[in-house]
Enzyme design. Structure first.
Site, PDB file in Angstrom:
ATOM      1  N   GLU A 132       4.013  -1.987  -3.202  1.00 34.92           N
ATOM      2  CA  GLU A 132       3.743  -1.795  -4.539  1.00 34.92           C
ATOM      3  C   GLU A 132       3.082  -0.262  -4.707  1.00 34.92           C
ATOM      4  O   GLU A 132       3.584   0.385  -5.736  1.00 34.92           O
ATOM      5  CB  GLU A 132       2.525  -2.660  -5.139  1.00 34.92           C
ATOM      6  CG  GLU A 132       3.018  -4.098  -5.421  1.00 34.92           C
ATOM      7  CD  GLU A 132       3.812  -4.338  -6.504  1.00 34.92           C
ATOM      8  OE1 GLU A 132       4.133  -3.386  -7.203  1.00 34.92           O
ATOM      9  OE2 GLU A 132       4.361  -5.453  -6.447  1.00 34.92           O
ATOM     10  N   THR A 133       2.407   0.163  -3.933  1.00 33.79           N
ATOM     11  CA  THR A 133       1.701   1.633  -4.084  1.00 33.79           C
ATOM     12  C   THR A 133       1.557   2.147  -3.039  1.00 33.79           C
ATOM     13  O   THR A 133       0.835   3.186  -2.962  1.00 33.79           O
ATOM     14  CB  THR A 133       0.260   1.550  -4.626  1.00 33.79           C
ATOM     15  OG1 THR A 133      -0.535   0.719  -3.980  1.00 33.79           O
ATOM     16  CG2 THR A 133       0.528   0.619  -6.091  1.00 33.79           C
TER      17      THR A 133
END
Length: 354
Positions: A132-133
């Protein structure tokens, strides 16, 4: 980013000051101004009835700006345009694997508690945050208020869905005394380390370090616990497999409905009749998700997903996403095993690395 508050309410003077701050020089005061925009005005009325100050809401929506790029990005998601080998290459890089190992070590106690409390392996939690990040390094460049306002009032198909997300976002930020315009996220309004959309934030975020605030924007420990809680709430089965390898013909048979992000729906016997042979010794009546992964031009790899594979697709409704998260988790686990990293909580068990 404004630090997350401890839930105190702003005074009338503070609300008025916030209204001026939100309307920064150069921003548009017309795109979603409740005085001019019927949808924004109706949203304000709804949230006023739920106890949020009208002045604060009007200021928040006046600060929002329409972003055509957000609408364009919704049409070009990588999950819809890349082959498996191309998609996999994005996430299965040595640096991301190494960072996953380091992230677990930095927050060792939090991962140990999450695994003990929710039954979700540390590597799986880390892989979600890694995909995701990149473990909190890239949490998004779009102002969430802009993205959600644009999608809520202008998306041709999913406007109603994003209207709900915008509503939840305004409620969360007001409850936690966070300036709406200060938060950035994905073009779809996903936020923080785990990229929760606002309704998921409300439903599944947990205060995992016990400081009284559920903060997924700046607190990796809360993010770790929240991802584990999300999986547990969606039916993660501790100790059960995610997928098994399979063999099949050169071209995926048309009689098999591949890659549906649904609960296991095809029996092993049905797949065998179509020429898909599962390598594990599963019962003929066992239900699985048949997966056909294109690894090059006209070359395919077959797998079958189990209930835990389905749970991963609740986070992102893409079989490619679920497979990438799974392989990243496997790679992180293998790397940790090489270095013999035990995952045992220390005596205080409050989460490491804060």
């Amino acid at each position: 980013m404004m630090p997350v508050g401890k839930g105190k309410r702003a005074s009338g003077t503070a609300v008025a000051a916030l209204a001026l701050l939100m309307l920064a020089p150069g921003s548009s005061a017309a795109d979603f101004d409740p005085a001019e925009h019927d949808g924004a005005r109706q949203l304000v009325d709804t949230l006023v009835d739920r106890g949020i100050e009208r002045e604060w809401l009007e200021a928040a929506l006046r600060s929002a700006e329409f972003q055509q790029g957000v609408l364009d990005a919704m049409e070009g998601a990588a999950e819809r345009r890349l082959r498996w080998d191309e998609y996999r290459e994005i996430f299965l890089q040595p640096e991301r694997i190494d960072r996953g190992v380091a992230f677990i070590e930095a927050h060792h106690d939090a991962f140990a508690r999450a695994e003990a409390n929710y039954g979700v392996p540390a590597e799986m939690i880390a892989a979600i945050i890694g995909v995701e990040t990149s473990y909190g390094r890239f949490t998004g460049r779009h102002r969430v208020i802009d993205s959600l306002s644009t999608l809520a009032f202008h998306h041709p198909v999913r406007g109603s869905f994003f209207h709900g997300e915008l509503t939840a976002f305004l409620e969360i930020t007001r409850e936690q005394d966070v300036e709406p315009g200060s938060l950035k996220g994905s073009y779809a309004g996903a936020m923080g380390y785990p990229q929760f959309i606002p309704t998921s934030y409300r439903a599944y975020a947990v205060d995992f370090d016990g400081d009284g605030v559920r903060d997924l924007w700046t607190n990796p420990v809360d993010a770790i616990g929240s991802v584990a809680n999300y999986f547990a709430e969606h039916g993660w089965q501790p100790g059960s497999p995610i997928y098994h390898e399979a063999q099949g013909p050169d071209t995926p048979p048309a009689t098999v409905d591949f890659n549906r992000t649904a609960r296991p729906y095809a029996s092993v016997a049905e797949l065998a009749e179509a020429g898909i042979r599962v390598e594990a010794g599963l019962d003929d009546d066992a239900l699985v998700v048949p997966l056909s992964l294109e690894v090059s031009e006209e070359a395919w790899r077959y797998r079958v997903g189990h209930e835990n594979f389905y749970v991963i697709t609740r986070y992102n409704h893409s079989h490619l996403y679920a497979m990438a998260v799974t392989e990243l988790a496997e790679a992180i686990e293998a790397s940790r095993e090489l270095d013999a990293h035990p995952l045992e909580p220390t005596s205080n068990g409050t989460g490491g690395g804060e």
